[in-house]
Design an enzyme around this catalytic site. Structure first.
Site, short mmCIF file in Angstrom:
data_model
loop_
_atom_site.label_atom_id
_atom_site.label_comp_id
_atom_site.label_asym_id
_atom_site.label_seq_id
_atom_site.Cartn_x
_atom_site.Cartn_y
_atom_site.Cartn_z
N CYS A 105 68.05 61.88 63.54
CA CYS A 105 68.04 63.32 63.30
C CYS A 105 67.12 64.04 64.30
O CYS A 105 65.90 63.92 64.24
CB CYS A 105 67.56 63.56 61.87
SG CYS A 105 67.28 65.28 61.46
N CYS B 127 64.72 66.51 62.76
CA CYS B 127 63.63 65.80 62.08
C CYS B 127 62.52 65.46 63.08
O CYS B 127 61.34 65.62 62.78
CB CYS B 127 64.15 64.51 61.45
SG CYS B 127 65.42 64.75 60.20
#
Length: 104
Positions: free
Chosen positions: A29, A32
């Site tokens: 991600c 993230c």
């Protein structure tokens, strides 16, 4: 305090700390990875809160505690209960969540 879980034990962390802020993320991600240093910086500025990073892919039981279905998701717990969660890649959203859990 900041910790990265190495097992599916978020429930124990939530139960043993008054206020917990969690970043649910995954290695793939991108957002993230962008948010992780910001999350870490907040942890150094709020030492009375437990900050936890959870790999949502590896730890499904922990993920269920905040009904995570998108990443990154940030969740705030107070006295063992979920206060709120937000899916964001903006620091403002994370700060709003932090303010919400600390004002209760």
């Amino acid at each position: 305090m900041l910790q990265e879980l190495d097992n599916d034990s978020l429930q124990e962390v939530v139960n043993s700390n008054e206020t917990v802020l969690v970043q649910f993320s995954a290695s793939w991600c991108g957002n993230c990875r962008i948010m992780k240093p910001k999350f870490k910086k907040l942890s150094t500025e709020n030492e009375d809160i437990s900050f936890v990073i959870v790999d949502a892919e590896k730890f499904p039981e922990s993920r269920k505690l905040a009904n995570v279905n998108n990443l990154p998701t940030f969740a705030a717990f107070k006295n063992g209960q979920l206060v709120n969660q937000v899916q964001t890649n903006k620091i403002d959203g994370l700060i709003d969540l932090l303010n919400e859990v600390t004002s209760n």
